[in-house]
Design a protein around this motif. Structure first.
Motif, PDB file in Angstrom:
ATOM      1  N   ASP A 173       0.833  -1.205   0.000  1.00 47.18           N
ATOM      2  CA  ASP A 173       0.000   0.000   0.000  1.00 47.18           C
ATOM      3  C   ASP A 173       0.870   1.258   0.000  1.00 47.18           C
ATOM      4  OD1 ASP A 173      -2.283  -1.545   0.056  1.00 47.18           O
ATOM      5  OD2 ASP A 173      -2.551  -1.389   2.233  1.00 47.18           O
ATOM      6  N   GLY A 174       1.963   1.208   0.730  1.00 48.92           N
ATOM      7  CA  GLY A 174       2.872   2.344   0.760  1.00 48.92           C
ATOM      8  C   GLY A 174       3.511   2.619  -0.580  1.00 48.92           C
ATOM      9  N   VAL A 175       3.820   1.558  -1.308  1.00 48.52           N
ATOM     10  CA  VAL A 175       4.375   1.707  -2.655  1.00 48.52           C
ATOM     11  C   VAL A 175       3.398   2.476  -3.544  1.00 48.52           C
ATOM     12  CG1 VAL A 175       4.850   0.388  -4.760  1.00 48.52           C
ATOM     13  CG2 VAL A 175       5.924  -0.267  -2.590  1.00 48.52           C
ATOM     14  N   ASN A 176       2.136   2.112  -3.481  1.00 45.53           N
ATOM     15  CA  ASN A 176       1.130   2.825  -4.280  1.00 45.53           C
ATOM     16  C   ASN A 176       1.056   4.297  -3.890  1.00 45.53           C
ATOM     17  OD1 ASN A 176      -0.015   0.867  -6.083  1.00 45.53           O
ATOM     18  ND2 ASN A 176      -0.975  -0.127  -4.335  1.00 45.53           N
ATOM     19  N   ALA A 177       1.124   4.575  -2.591  1.00 43.90           N
ATOM     20  CA  ALA A 177       1.040   5.957  -2.131  1.00 43.90           C
ATOM     21  C   ALA A 177       2.228   6.779  -2.614  1.00 43.90           C
ATOM     22  CB  ALA A 177       0.958   5.990  -0.601  1.00 43.90           C
ATOM     23  N   ILE A 178       3.425   6.216  -2.542  1.00 46.56           N
ATOM     24  CA  ILE A 178       4.611   6.941  -2.999  1.00 46.56           C
ATOM     25  C   ILE A 178       4.558   7.177  -4.499  1.00 46.56           C
ATOM     26  CG2 ILE A 178       7.107   6.686  -3.359  1.00 46.56           C
ATOM     27  CD1 ILE A 178       7.297   5.544  -0.550  1.00 46.56           C
ATOM     28  N   ALA A 179       4.145   6.165  -5.251  1.00 45.06           N
ATOM     29  CA  ALA A 179       4.030   6.335  -6.705  1.00 45.06           C
ATOM     30  C   ALA A 179       2.982   7.376  -7.053  1.00 45.06           C
ATOM     31  CB  ALA A 179       3.702   4.990  -7.353  1.00 45.06           C
ATOM     32  N   ASP A 180       1.852   7.364  -6.351  1.00 47.64           N
ATOM     33  CA  ASP A 180       0.800   8.367  -6.593  1.00 47.64           C
ATOM     34  C   ASP A 180       1.301   9.781  -6.320  1.00 47.64           C
ATOM     35  OD1 ASP A 180      -1.043   6.448  -7.318  1.00 47.64           O
ATOM     36  OD2 ASP A 180      -2.027   6.366  -5.352  1.00 47.64           O
ATOM     37  N   ALA A 181       2.234   9.898  -5.370  1.00 46.60           N
ATOM     38  CA  ALA A 181       2.769  11.214  -5.016  1.00 46.60           C
ATOM     39  C   ALA A 181       3.911  11.649  -5.938  1.00 46.60           C
ATOM     40  CB  ALA A 181       3.257  11.194  -3.569  1.00 46.60           C
ATOM     41  N   GLY A 182       4.225  10.837  -6.937  1.00 44.17           N
ATOM     42  CA  GLY A 182       5.293  11.180  -7.874  1.00 44.17           C
ATOM     43  C   GLY A 182       6.659  10.681  -7.463  1.00 44.17           C
ATOM     44  N   GLY A 183       6.710   9.842  -6.436  1.00 48.41           N
ATOM     45  CA  GLY A 183       7.985   9.309  -5.983  1.00 48.41           C
ATOM     46  C   GLY A 183       8.418   8.095  -6.789  1.00 48.41           C
ATOM     47  N   PHE A 184       9.605   7.595  -6.473  1.00 50.50           N
ATOM     48  CA  PHE A 184      10.189   6.457  -7.171  1.00 50.50           C
ATOM     49  C   PHE A 184      10.300   5.293  -6.198  1.00 50.50           C
ATOM     50  CE2 PHE A 184      13.876   4.033  -8.836  1.00 50.50           C
ATOM     51  CZ  PHE A 184      13.453   3.838 -10.143  1.00 50.50           C
ATOM     52  N   VAL A 185      10.099   4.064  -6.681  1.00 49.62           N
ATOM     53  CA  VAL A 185      10.125   2.891  -5.811  1.00 49.62           C
ATOM     54  C   VAL A 185      11.116   1.853  -6.337  1.00 49.62           C
ATOM     55  CG1 VAL A 185       8.784   1.028  -4.778  1.00 49.62           C
ATOM     56  CG2 VAL A 185       7.716   3.254  -5.162  1.00 49.62           C
ATOM     57  N   VAL A 186      11.912   1.319  -5.418  1.00 48.71           N
ATOM     58  CA  VAL A 186      12.863   0.252  -5.714  1.00 48.71           C
ATOM     59  C   VAL A 186      12.482  -0.969  -4.894  1.00 48.71           C
ATOM     60  CG1 VAL A 186      15.287  -0.473  -5.588  1.00 48.71           C
ATOM     61  CG2 VAL A 186      14.726   1.900  -6.144  1.00 48.71           C
ATOM     62  N   ALA A 187      12.532  -2.157  -5.511  1.00 44.08           N
ATOM     63  CA  ALA A 187      12.301  -3.410  -4.786  1.00 44.08           C
ATOM     64  C   ALA A 187      13.491  -4.334  -4.998  1.00 44.08           C
ATOM     65  CB  ALA A 187      11.017  -4.086  -5.262  1.00 44.08           C
ATOM     66  N   PRO A 204       8.973  -7.808  -1.243  1.00 43.57           N
ATOM     67  CA  PRO A 204       9.315  -7.203  -2.539  1.00 43.57           C
ATOM     68  C   PRO A 204       8.506  -7.774  -3.696  1.00 43.57           C
ATOM     69  CG  PRO A 204      11.136  -8.550  -1.709  1.00 43.57           C
ATOM     70  CD  PRO A 204      10.140  -8.452  -0.606  1.00 43.57           C
ATOM     71  N   LYS A 205       8.119  -9.039  -3.589  1.00 46.80           N
ATOM     72  CA  LYS A 205       7.280  -9.627  -4.641  1.00 46.80           C
ATOM     73  C   LYS A 205       5.924  -8.943  -4.683  1.00 46.80           C
ATOM     74  CE  LYS A 205       5.259 -14.024  -6.144  1.00 46.80           C
ATOM     75  NZ  LYS A 205       5.148 -15.484  -5.845  1.00 46.80           N
ATOM     76  N   ARG A 206       5.320  -8.737  -3.510  1.00 46.45           N
ATOM     77  CA  ARG A 206       4.017  -8.068  -3.459  1.00 46.45           C
ATOM     78  C   ARG A 206       4.125  -6.617  -3.901  1.00 46.45           C
ATOM     79  NH1 ARG A 206       0.109 -10.908  -0.536  1.00 46.45           N
ATOM     80  NH2 ARG A 206      -1.304  -9.252  -1.244  1.00 46.45           N
ATOM     81  N   ALA A 207       5.247  -5.976  -3.561  1.00 44.89           N
ATOM     82  CA  ALA A 207       5.455  -4.607  -4.015  1.00 44.89           C
ATOM     83  C   ALA A 207       5.534  -4.548  -5.536  1.00 44.89           C
ATOM     84  CB  ALA A 207       6.732  -4.032  -3.397  1.00 44.89           C
ATOM     85  N   ALA A 208       6.316  -5.451  -6.121  1.00 41.82           N
ATOM     86  CA  ALA A 208       6.462  -5.462  -7.578  1.00 41.82           C
ATOM     87  C   ALA A 208       5.141  -5.760  -8.273  1.00 41.82           C
ATOM     88  CB  ALA A 208       7.521  -6.482  -7.986  1.00 41.82           C
ATOM     89  N   ALA A 209       4.304  -6.573  -7.610  1.00 42.59           N
ATOM     90  CA  ALA A 209       3.016  -6.941  -8.206  1.00 42.59           C
ATOM     91  C   ALA A 209       2.058  -5.761  -8.331  1.00 42.59           C
ATOM     92  CB  ALA A 209       2.359  -8.050  -7.375  1.00 42.59           C
ATOM     93  N   THR A 210       2.346  -4.661  -7.627  1.00 41.74           N
ATOM     94  CA  THR A 210       1.488  -3.478  -7.759  1.00 41.74           C
ATOM     95  C   THR A 210       1.642  -2.816  -9.119  1.00 41.74           C
ATOM     96  OG1 THR A 210       3.153  -1.922  -6.890  1.00 41.74           O
ATOM     97  CG2 THR A 210       1.700  -3.023  -5.282  1.00 41.74           C
ATOM     98  N   ALA A 226      12.084   0.043 -10.282  1.00 43.09           N
ATOM     99  CA  ALA A 226      13.248  -0.804 -10.538  1.00 43.09           C
ATOM    100  C   ALA A 226      13.256  -1.973  -9.565  1.00 43.09           C
ATOM    101  CB  ALA A 226      14.536   0.004 -10.398  1.00 43.09           C
ATOM    102  N   VAL A 227      13.483  -3.179 -10.088  1.00 42.44           N
ATOM    103  CA  VAL A 227      13.693  -4.377  -9.275  1.00 42.44           C
ATOM    104  C   VAL A 227      15.164  -4.732  -9.412  1.00 42.44           C
ATOM    105  CG1 VAL A 227      13.101  -6.797  -8.949  1.00 42.44           C
ATOM    106  CG2 VAL A 227      11.327  -5.169  -9.630  1.00 42.44           C
ATOM    107  N   LEU A 228      15.903  -4.689  -8.295  1.00 38.44           N
ATOM    108  CA  LEU A 228      17.353  -4.753  -8.365  1.00 38.44           C
ATOM    109  C   LEU A 228      17.934  -5.739  -7.361  1.00 38.44           C
ATOM    110  CD1 LEU A 228      18.021  -0.901  -8.406  1.00 38.44           C
ATOM    111  CD2 LEU A 228      18.123  -2.445 -10.374  1.00 38.44           C
ATOM    112  N   PRO A 229      19.102  -6.333  -7.682  1.00 39.35           N
ATOM    113  CA  PRO A 229      19.819  -7.121  -6.681  1.00 39.35           C
ATOM    114  C   PRO A 229      20.282  -6.203  -5.551  1.00 39.35           C
ATOM    115  CG  PRO A 229      21.160  -6.832  -8.659  1.00 39.35           C
ATOM    116  CD  PRO A 229      19.804  -6.308  -8.986  1.00 39.35           C
ATOM    117  N   LEU A 230      20.483  -6.775  -4.382  1.00 35.84           N
ATOM    118  CA  LEU A 230      20.798  -5.974  -3.203  1.00 35.84           C
ATOM    119  C   LEU A 230      21.985  -5.048  -3.432  1.00 35.84           C
ATOM    120  CD1 LEU A 230      20.231  -5.328  -0.232  1.00 35.84           C
ATOM    121  CD2 LEU A 230      21.694  -7.278   0.374  1.00 35.84           C
ATOM    122  N   ALA A 231      23.014  -5.535  -4.112  1.00 35.29           N
ATOM    123  CA  ALA A 231      24.219  -4.730  -4.327  1.00 35.29           C
ATOM    124  C   ALA A 231      23.950  -3.478  -5.151  1.00 35.29           C
ATOM    125  CB  ALA A 231      25.302  -5.576  -5.009  1.00 35.29           C
ATOM    126  N   ASP A 232      22.845  -3.454  -5.888  1.00 35.96           N
ATOM    127  CA  ASP A 232      22.526  -2.313  -6.750  1.00 35.96           C
ATOM    128  C   ASP A 232      21.434  -1.408  -6.213  1.00 35.96           C
ATOM    129  OD1 ASP A 232      24.394  -3.308  -8.530  1.00 35.96           O
ATOM    130  OD2 ASP A 232      22.911  -4.372  -9.751  1.00 35.96           O
TER     131      ASP A 232
END
Length: 347
Positions: A294-308, A320-326, A331-337
């Motif tokens: 739900d927070g991911v949706n709120a940040i995206a609605d506000a014009g923010g960027f989301v990384v999982a 992160p799977k549920r976040a990406a499913a929104t 960006a979906v990235l390996p931890l090092a990135d």
């Protein structure tokens, strides 16, 4: 008939071993063996090859930390620590996590058996989650992560706010991301790690010692500015109550807010989306459940960027799977990135 993960229960108390075994088997988890100390645990794991081990910390002959070290060296197996709900218990638990344990389940203070019994479903869920953990690279710190991020302070947009959410496997993941962020950048960070109250202060202190950023546990009314990090206090939600000129203020909320965890990533992300009008980045790291979607949706609605975080580097690919499913993750990235993704993605 059991269909759950094959489990070894380790505790020096015969009563506790029986209690934990009863709870797990009532929840459909198969307990294949019990052990009374670390030495016996190492031998029993070699004999039974379980999917997961529940490990007490304080035991005679060989304690839980030493047993985890032996298991990771000889027969890597997902381990869930059962930890005392004390400052000393927190210190020992983090040492066990450093040794390679996946997660911990905090024994409440007072009458331990009653406390654990009240949390039966949570214990079963956590054991199942840890049983599915990816142990590749357990106990290792990838060179590209330890070396720090290639990003510089100049790459970060002014007044960037970052909200990081994590659960199972999160302590190490959060540390890696924070240590990779440029410490002199115009950035302020809020961290929401699912963790009980007795542990979050110690967690913040460990992050502060490891990283260039200034990290502390959140208090009600605390302000956070450039180069600073607040870690949500266990048992309370952390809301952004005010934001002005690159400094934000938080309040701690002792209310349910419709969430099944406290602190909740959703609560912090949604409040940040309401209050912050400068660049905002949400990050969802390893963990079980769906907190953060739900927070991911709120940040995206506000014009923010989301990384999982991606599946391959997540200990548990739930949050992160549920976040990406929104469909709102940039960006979906390996931890090092992930740190680089934060820097590049800040609007």
């Amino acid at each position: 008939m059991h269909g759950g993960p094959r489990t070894v229960v380790v505790d020096d108390s015969r009563f506790m071993r029986g209690l934990i075994t009863d709870i797990l088997e009532s929840g459909g988890v198969e307990v294949v063996a019990e052990a009374a100390d670390g030495e016996e645990a190492v031998r029993v794991v070699a004999e039974t090859d379980p999917d997961v081990v529940t490990m007490d910390v304080e035991m005679p002959r060989m304690n839980g930390i030493e047993a985890v070290e032996r298991l990771m060296a000889e027969r890597p197996t997902p381990v869930l620590m059962l930890s005392a709900y004390t400052d000393e218990g927190a210190e020992e638990t983090f040492a066990a996590l450093d040794a390679g344990a996946v997660d911990f389940f905090a024994k409440p203070g007072g009458e331990v058996s009653m406390g654990v019994s009240r949390l039966e479903s949570q214990l079963v869920e956590t054991v199942r989650s840890v049983a599915g953990a990816d142990l590749s690279g357990a106990g290792e710190r990838p060179a590209e992560v330890a070396a720090g991020s290639a990003s510089t302070a100049a790459d970060v947009a002014p007044n960037t706010t970052v909200v990081i959410g994590s659960s199972t496997g999160g302590p190490d993941a959060v540390e890696r991301v924070l240590c990779d962020l440029p410490p002199d950048a115009d950035i302020r960070v809020l961290v929401v790690q699912h963790m009980p109250e007795a542990f979050t202060g110690r967690f913040a202190a460990r992050l502060d010692a490891a990283c260039g950023l200034d990290v502390r546990e959140a208090t009600d009314g605390a302000r956070v500015g450039r180069g600073e990090v607040l870690v949500a206090r266990g048992g309370l939600h952390m809301e952004v109550s005010n934001y002005r000129d690159g400094r934000l203020r938080v309040r701690l909320v002792d209310e349910d807010r419709g969430q099944n965890v406290r602190p909740s990533v959703n609560v912090t992300m949604e409040s940040a989306a309401r209050e912050v009008d400068d660049p905002l980045v949400g990050v969802v790291l390893t963990g079980m459940g769906d907190d953060g979607s739900d927070g991911v949706n709120a940040i995206a609605d506000a014009g923010g960027f989301v990384v999982a975080q991606d599946e391959e580097t997540s200990v548990v690919y739930g949050m992160p799977k549920r976040a990406a499913a929104t469909g709102r993750v940039g960006a979906v990235l390996p931890l090092a990135d992930v740190a680089g993704g934060i820097v590049r993605g800040a609007p």
